[in-house]
Design an enzyme around this catalytic site. Structure first.
Site, mmCIF file in Angstrom:
data_model
loop_
_atom_site.group_PDB
_atom_site.id
_atom_site.type_symbol
_atom_site.label_atom_id
_atom_site.label_comp_id
_atom_site.label_asym_id
_atom_site.label_seq_id
_atom_site.Cartn_x
_atom_site.Cartn_y
_atom_site.Cartn_z
ATOM 1 N N ALA A 58 0.908 -1.155 0.183
ATOM 2 C CA ALA A 58 -0.090 -0.136 0.011
ATOM 3 C C ALA A 58 0.737 1.174 -0.052
ATOM 4 O O ALA A 58 0.518 2.303 -0.699
ATOM 5 C CB ALA A 58 -0.914 0.011 1.174
ATOM 6 N N GLU A 85 2.132 1.115 -3.842
ATOM 7 C CA GLU A 85 1.506 1.227 -4.957
ATOM 8 C C GLU A 85 0.623 2.610 -5.087
ATOM 9 O O GLU A 85 0.386 3.227 -5.968
ATOM 10 C CB GLU A 85 0.358 -0.025 -4.966
ATOM 11 C CG GLU A 85 1.150 -1.332 -5.255
ATOM 12 C CD GLU A 85 1.108 -1.287 -7.014
ATOM 13 O OE1 GLU A 85 0.260 -0.820 -7.763
ATOM 14 O OE2 GLU A 85 2.174 -1.857 -7.632
ATOM 15 N N SER A 105 0.996 5.435 -3.239
ATOM 16 C CA SER A 105 1.618 6.697 -3.514
ATOM 17 C C SER A 105 2.110 7.148 -4.659
ATOM 18 O O SER A 105 2.034 7.887 -5.498
ATOM 19 C CB SER A 105 2.749 6.911 -2.467
ATOM 20 O OG SER A 105 2.312 6.787 -1.172
ATOM 21 N N GLU A 127 3.739 11.887 1.384
ATOM 22 C CA GLU A 127 4.894 11.829 0.015
ATOM 23 C C GLU A 127 4.305 12.651 -1.118
ATOM 24 O O GLU A 127 5.064 13.458 -1.988
ATOM 25 C CB GLU A 127 4.759 10.383 -0.316
ATOM 26 C CG GLU A 127 5.333 9.399 0.522
ATOM 27 C CD GLU A 127 5.337 8.032 -0.111
ATOM 28 O OE1 GLU A 127 6.375 7.413 -0.173
ATOM 29 O OE2 GLU A 127 4.268 7.567 0.061
ATOM 30 N N CYS A 138 -7.505 4.348 6.592
ATOM 31 C CA CYS A 138 -6.269 4.105 6.302
ATOM 32 C C CYS A 138 -5.208 4.725 7.128
ATOM 33 O O CYS A 138 -4.874 5.724 7.659
ATOM 34 C CB CYS A 138 -5.825 4.652 4.949
ATOM 35 S SG CYS A 138 -4.196 4.005 4.252
#
Length: 398
Positions: free
Chosen positions: A221, A224, A226, A351, A342
């Site tokens: 997670a 992928e 980001s 990010e 999340c």
């Protein structure tokens, strides 16, 4: 996936819930409207556990037991226990502590491109930045990171003609993470995986399978989502510009009041709403007969909650199809809601904020170097992400 939103518009207008099928023919219910998606995200009658799934329905990824004991497959009390243990290691302070390293990596990647005047920002920026970040967060050595990227690409969009590749990818991930856990147990470092190994709640701690599953989920997670959130956000910004012929040279991209400033918080949240790659929340299974939006759903049926559709619902957002970087009220559902919100949302925000801020500073004259219909999208109904993003900018004079 180039533009799924007119389809979502038609779904919402036609009704709140629709019976349909995945590309491989498995039956699912899709919930499309904001109010119903938001309510369903917190409904305990919609379980993440595959134990409640009807035989023959869509169950999501098929993973070996060693990778399946993660937060995306569990309900309370097991989910509560695991999340509490992980939260002891994956703290906001640990995430924010990554900021200087992410900024350094972003500047280095963009600095290496500066003299060329063109680049593919997926391959040369949006992929290596999160891959390096999540690798350093977990303590994954630089060497295996390229293998992990190849394996995850195979799993997210498997080729039905080559089923052995998916099996090979799963095996490679298990070997990589099992070896890494053994190494961190023997010689702990200042990384998230070492912290998860050490995390305990009284006498409770993570089992080997739980560690392996959570390391897999974090690596998957964190990389992928980001990659494609950064790529989609760049495209959204560039697409919102006027044509180059109408734009004064050196005009800053939308959302940047001054060169070198950070992306404002409102602009970041709007990009997360508008450009989120996740089209649906993790699949859920009805534990009993229930109604959503007046539609009866039988126990055991698979339910997909349309996050992308909900985030474009005009009953909740004014002009939802417009990227409004000054949008004030923005209760998007991109990171979910409730107990399954999340856990990596702070990292995704960090990010994306750093990536876009660095890009705006380095290349204020950035432009898309392809027509929209020339862009290639990954073949996945779950995740909307670019395979490449060609851009150009005025190269320095020699």
């Amino acid at each position: 996936m180039a533009d799924p939103f007119p389809g979502y518009d038609r779904w919402r207008e036609a009704g709140p819930v629709h019976r349909t099928a995945t590309p491989d023919g498995l039956p699912v219910w899709v919930v499309t409207r904001y109010v119903d998606v938001r309510r369903a995200l917190s409904d305990p009658r919609l379980s993440l556990s595959k134990a409640h799934a009807r035989p023959g329905g869509y169950r999501g990824f098929s993973l070996p037991p060693a990778l399946d004991a993660n937060l995306l497959n569990l309900d309370p009390p097991d989910h509560t226990r695991l999340r509490r243990l992980v939260a002891k290691a994956f703290t906001p302070a640990r995430t924010e502590g990554l900021r200087p390293a992410i900024e350094k990596h972003a500047d280095a990647l963009l600095g290496a491109l500066a003299g060329r005047g063109h680049a593919d920002l997926i391959e040369e920026f949006a992929v290596p930045l999160p891959l390096t970040t999540i690798g350093e967060l977990l303590g994954v050595p630089a060497g295996p990171r390229a293998d992990f990227r190849r394996w995850t690409s195979t799993l997210i969009a498997p080729d039905p003609a080559e089923p052995a590749r998916a099996k090979e990818a799963v095996g490679g991930i298990v070997r990589l993470l099992a070896g890494l856990i053994a190494a961190k147990r023997a010689t702990p470092g200042d990384d998230l995986l070492s912290a998860m190994i050490a995390a305990r709640d009284d006498e409770d701690r993570l089992s080997e399978d739980e560690l392996l599953s959570l390391a897999f989920l974090t690596l998957w997670a964190g990389y992928e989502n980001s990659v494609y959130l950064i790529g989609n956000s760049i495209l959204a910004l560039l697409s919102s510009l006027r044509p180059a012929a109408e734009t004064p040279p050196g005009t800053a991209l939308p959302g940047t009041a001054l060169p070198g400033t950070a992306l404002p918080g409102a602009a970041l949240e709007e990009l997360i709403r508008f450009a989120d790659p996740n089209q649906y929340a993790i699949r859920r299974f009805a534990t009993e007969d229930l109604n959503i939006g007046g539609v009866r759903i039988a126990a055991g049926d698979t339910v997909l909650l349309g996050l992308a559709s909900a985030n474009r619902d005009p009953d909740r957002f004014t002009d939802p199809g417009i990227l409004d970087l000054a949008r004030a009220a923005n209760p998007h559902l991109s990171f979910g809601l409730g107990i399954h919100y999340c856990l990596g949302a702070p990292l995704a925000r960090l990010e994306t904020e750093v990536a876009l801020g660095s890009l705006l500073r380095h290349f204020p004259g950035l432009r898309l170097a392809a027509k929209p219909d020339e862009l290639r999208w990954r073949p996945s109904f779950r995740s909307r992400g670019l395979l490449d993003l060609p851009v150009s900018w005025p190269a320095p004079s020699s």
